[in-house]
Write a protein that holds these residues in place. Structure first.
Motif, PDB file in Angstrom:
ATOM      1  N   GLU A 130      -3.317   7.865   0.383  1.00 32.09           N
ATOM      2  CA  GLU A 130      -3.228   6.523   0.981  1.00 32.09           C
ATOM      3  C   GLU A 130      -4.591   6.050   1.464  1.00 32.09           C
ATOM      4  N   TYR A 131      -5.376   6.951   2.013  1.00 27.10           N
ATOM      5  CA  TYR A 131      -6.723   6.595   2.478  1.00 27.10           C
ATOM      6  C   TYR A 131      -7.586   6.164   1.296  1.00 27.10           C
ATOM      7  N   SER A 132      -7.488   6.880   0.184  1.00 29.91           N
ATOM      8  CA  SER A 132      -8.286   6.528  -0.997  1.00 29.91           C
ATOM      9  C   SER A 132      -7.934   5.139  -1.500  1.00 29.91           C
ATOM     10  N   ILE A 133      -6.638   4.816  -1.516  1.00 33.74           N
ATOM     11  CA  ILE A 133      -6.214   3.505  -1.999  1.00 33.74           C
ATOM     12  C   ILE A 133      -6.638   2.415  -1.017  1.00 33.74           C
ATOM     13  N   ARG A 134      -6.481   2.687   0.240  1.00 31.61           N
ATOM     14  CA  ARG A 134      -6.791   1.680   1.269  1.00 31.61           C
ATOM     15  C   ARG A 134      -8.303   1.419   1.365  1.00 31.61           C
ATOM     16  N   ASN A 135      -9.092   2.484   1.415  1.00 32.39           N
ATOM     17  CA  ASN A 135     -10.524   2.342   1.713  1.00 32.39           C
ATOM     18  C   ASN A 135     -11.439   2.593   0.526  1.00 32.39           C
ATOM     19  N   ALA A 136     -10.906   3.155  -0.555  1.00 35.81           N
ATOM     20  CA  ALA A 136     -11.682   3.520  -1.742  1.00 35.81           C
ATOM     21  C   ALA A 136     -12.611   4.694  -1.435  1.00 35.81           C
ATOM     22  N   ARG A 137     -13.128   5.298  -2.469  1.00 36.45           N
ATOM     23  CA  ARG A 137     -14.090   6.400  -2.332  1.00 36.45           C
ATOM     24  C   ARG A 137     -15.363   5.997  -3.076  1.00 36.45           C
ATOM     25  N   PHE A 138     -16.482   6.573  -2.665  1.00 34.92           N
ATOM     26  CA  PHE A 138     -17.758   6.179  -3.276  1.00 34.92           C
ATOM     27  C   PHE A 138     -18.701   7.369  -3.277  1.00 34.92           C
ATOM     28  N   GLY A 139     -18.328   8.408  -4.047  1.00 31.43           N
ATOM     29  CA  GLY A 139     -19.158   9.601  -4.122  1.00 31.43           C
ATOM     30  C   GLY A 139     -20.489   9.318  -4.807  1.00 31.43           C
ATOM     31  N   VAL A 140     -21.540   9.938  -4.298  1.00 33.70           N
ATOM     32  CA  VAL A 140     -22.886   9.731  -4.829  1.00 33.70           C
ATOM     33  C   VAL A 140     -23.492  11.075  -5.236  1.00 33.70           C
ATOM     34  N   MET A 141     -24.121  11.096  -6.399  1.00 34.97           N
ATOM     35  CA  MET A 141     -24.865  12.272  -6.852  1.00 34.97           C
ATOM     36  C   MET A 141     -26.296  11.838  -7.160  1.00 34.97           C
ATOM     37  N   PRO A 142     -27.292  12.570  -6.693  1.00 37.07           N
ATOM     38  CA  PRO A 142     -28.684  12.177  -6.952  1.00 37.07           C
ATOM     39  C   PRO A 142     -29.062  12.404  -8.406  1.00 37.07           C
ATOM     40  N   PRO A 143     -30.047  11.651  -8.895  1.00 35.13           N
ATOM     41  CA  PRO A 143     -30.567  11.927 -10.237  1.00 35.13           C
ATOM     42  C   PRO A 143     -31.506  13.117 -10.176  1.00 35.13           C
ATOM     43  N   TRP A 144     -31.323  14.056 -11.089  1.00 34.38           N
ATOM     44  CA  TRP A 144     -32.171  15.250 -11.065  1.00 34.38           C
ATOM     45  C   TRP A 144     -33.373  15.133 -12.003  1.00 34.38           C
ATOM     46  N   LEU A 187       0.830  -1.208   0.000  1.00 35.97           N
ATOM     47  CA  LEU A 187       0.000   0.000   0.000  1.00 35.97           C
ATOM     48  C   LEU A 187       0.860   1.252   0.000  1.00 35.97           C
ATOM     49  N   MET A 188       1.906   1.239   0.815  1.00 38.56           N
ATOM     50  CA  MET A 188       2.780   2.402   0.886  1.00 38.56           C
ATOM     51  C   MET A 188       3.496   2.628  -0.447  1.00 38.56           C
ATOM     52  N   ALA A 189       3.868   1.523  -1.112  1.00 38.71           N
ATOM     53  CA  ALA A 189       4.581   1.648  -2.383  1.00 38.71           C
ATOM     54  C   ALA A 189       3.664   2.212  -3.475  1.00 38.71           C
ATOM     55  N   VAL A 190       2.436   1.715  -3.545  1.00 42.21           N
ATOM     56  CA  VAL A 190       1.494   2.225  -4.546  1.00 42.21           C
ATOM     57  C   VAL A 190       1.199   3.701  -4.277  1.00 42.21           C
ATOM     58  N   THR A 191       1.036   4.058  -3.012  1.00 45.30           N
ATOM     59  CA  THR A 191       0.795   5.458  -2.655  1.00 45.30           C
ATOM     60  C   THR A 191       1.947   6.328  -3.133  1.00 45.30           C
ATOM     61  N   TYR A 251     -10.232  14.455  -3.333  1.00 42.60           N
ATOM     62  CA  TYR A 251     -10.272  14.254  -1.881  1.00 42.60           C
ATOM     63  C   TYR A 251      -8.986  14.697  -1.180  1.00 42.60           C
ATOM     64  N   GLY A 252      -8.142  15.435  -1.878  1.00 41.44           N
ATOM     65  CA  GLY A 252      -6.916  15.924  -1.255  1.00 41.44           C
ATOM     66  C   GLY A 252      -5.686  15.286  -1.857  1.00 41.44           C
ATOM     67  N   SER A 253      -4.589  16.046  -1.918  1.00 37.95           N
ATOM     68  CA  SER A 253      -3.368  15.586  -2.575  1.00 37.95           C
ATOM     69  C   SER A 253      -2.264  15.190  -1.612  1.00 37.95           C
ATOM     70  N   ASP A 254      -2.481  15.330  -0.320  1.00 42.53           N
ATOM     71  CA  ASP A 254      -1.427  14.962   0.626  1.00 42.53           C
ATOM     72  C   ASP A 254      -1.331  13.438   0.727  1.00 42.53           C
ATOM     73  N   ARG A 255      -0.241  12.971   1.271  1.00 40.35           N
ATOM     74  CA  ARG A 255       0.044  11.530   1.341  1.00 40.35           C
ATOM     75  C   ARG A 255      -1.045  10.769   2.094  1.00 40.35           C
ATOM     76  N   ASP A 256      -1.520  11.323   3.181  1.00 40.17           N
ATOM     77  CA  ASP A 256      -2.546  10.637   3.972  1.00 40.17           C
ATOM     78  C   ASP A 256      -3.843  10.480   3.188  1.00 40.17           C
ATOM     79  N   ALA A 257      -4.247  11.535   2.455  1.00 42.62           N
ATOM     80  CA  ALA A 257      -5.494  11.478   1.692  1.00 42.62           C
ATOM     81  C   ALA A 257      -5.401  10.457   0.566  1.00 42.62           C
TER      82      ALA A 257
END
Length: 288
Positions: A250-264, A185-189, A242-248
């Motif tokens: 790494e968090y995206s790679i580790r936990n993934a993101r799942f943004g949702v937008m409603p249908p209008w 994980l650290m290497a991919v980050t 979601y941010g460009s720092d190392r922690d952000a």
């Protein structure tokens, strides 16, 4: 003998109240003030009789005039729609992908779409559409799902990763914290950071390149330039949702993101959907 208490200094009658040696003068209010006060009472009584005033269980008293701000607004909206009926009809029928900025219909769509955006979209994307953490900036040319007029309209209409519209755009990033070892994980980050920043560990990033090719390139591409068909972001342009720092990262790679937008589509009228799509495309980042 008089029962009145007279202040010796001013010669004015007092109320008889004394606080810490200070006597309260009994100075009557000016007649004009009293009559104004009485007039406001009469006006207030007339108002609650004539207009909606007293809250009830399911509404308010209607008032003898039957006035309603909602009805007034509805009349104003109806008058606006009537005045622009021809443009609205054209907007519904038009191929919005072919509208030129010099067209009257395009100008109308941008004006109407701006009002729709401020009422329904600015809460997430900001009043100026510059976005926020987790909410895309609509002013730049970085589009997760494509920035053409047709792409934008589809996204507005159906939304992203919601359960309300079967045609919503959908993708899901794996949680690599459950797939890769901690050192991997650290290497991919580190590799992802190296794509847009000179501040990285080159040796660790080289290890991450191999892991990226095996696990991430199928969505993000071999050069990590992303894929709008999958909603996979470009990782090499220094634009981060979601941010460009190392922690952000790494968090995206580790936990993934799942943004949702409603249908209008269920909430907005057809002219409004088309208008807000034209407006967003016109902000400067829309693709041809």
């Amino acid at each position: 003998m008089s029962d009145k208490n007279i202040d010796e200094t001013t010669g004015t009658e007092t109320t008889g109240h004394v606080w810490d040696g200070i006597r309260e003068l009994n100075s009557p209010l000016p007649r004009w003030w009293l009559w104004t006060f009485y007039a406001t009472i009469v006006w207030g009584i007339g108002y609650v009789i004539a207009y909606p005033a007293w809250p009830m269980i399911s509404g308010a008293t209607a008032g003898v005039l039957g006035y309603s701000t909602r009805a007034e607004l509805a009349e104003s909206v109806d008058a606006h729609e009537l005045a622009n009926a021809s443009l609205v009809g054209e907007l519904v029928k038009a191929d919005i992908t072919g509208l030129a900025p010099s067209d009257d219909l395009h100008r109308y769509a941008v004006a109407r779409g701006g009002a729709v955006f401020r009422a329904h979209c600015s809460q997430c994307h900001g009043s100026g559409a510059a976005g926020a953490k987790g909410y895309p900036n609509l002013l730049d040319d970085d589009w997760l799902w494509g920035g053409s007029m047709a792409d934008i309209e589809y996204t507005v209409r159906h939304g992203i990763r919601n359960e309300a519209d079967p045609d919503a755009r959908y993708s899901e990033m794996p949680q690599f914290g459950e797939i890769l070892e901690e050192n991997e994980l650290m290497a991919v980050t580190e590799y992802v950071i190296s794509l847009s920043s000179p501040e990285h560990d080159a040796a660790l990033a080289a290890t991450g390149l191999e892991l990226f090719a095996d696990n991430c390139s199928s969505c993000h591409g071999e050069a990590a330039l992303g894929d709008p068909e999958l909603g996979a972001p470009n990782l090499a342009d220094a634009i981060w949702l979601y941010g460009s720092d190392r922690d952000a990262i790494e968090y995206s790679i580790r936990n993934a993101r799942f943004g949702v937008m409603p249908p209008w589509q269920p909430r907005l009228t057809e002219p409004d959907i088309r208008a807000v799509s034209v407006y967003v495309h016109s902000l400067g980042g829309g693709e041809e």
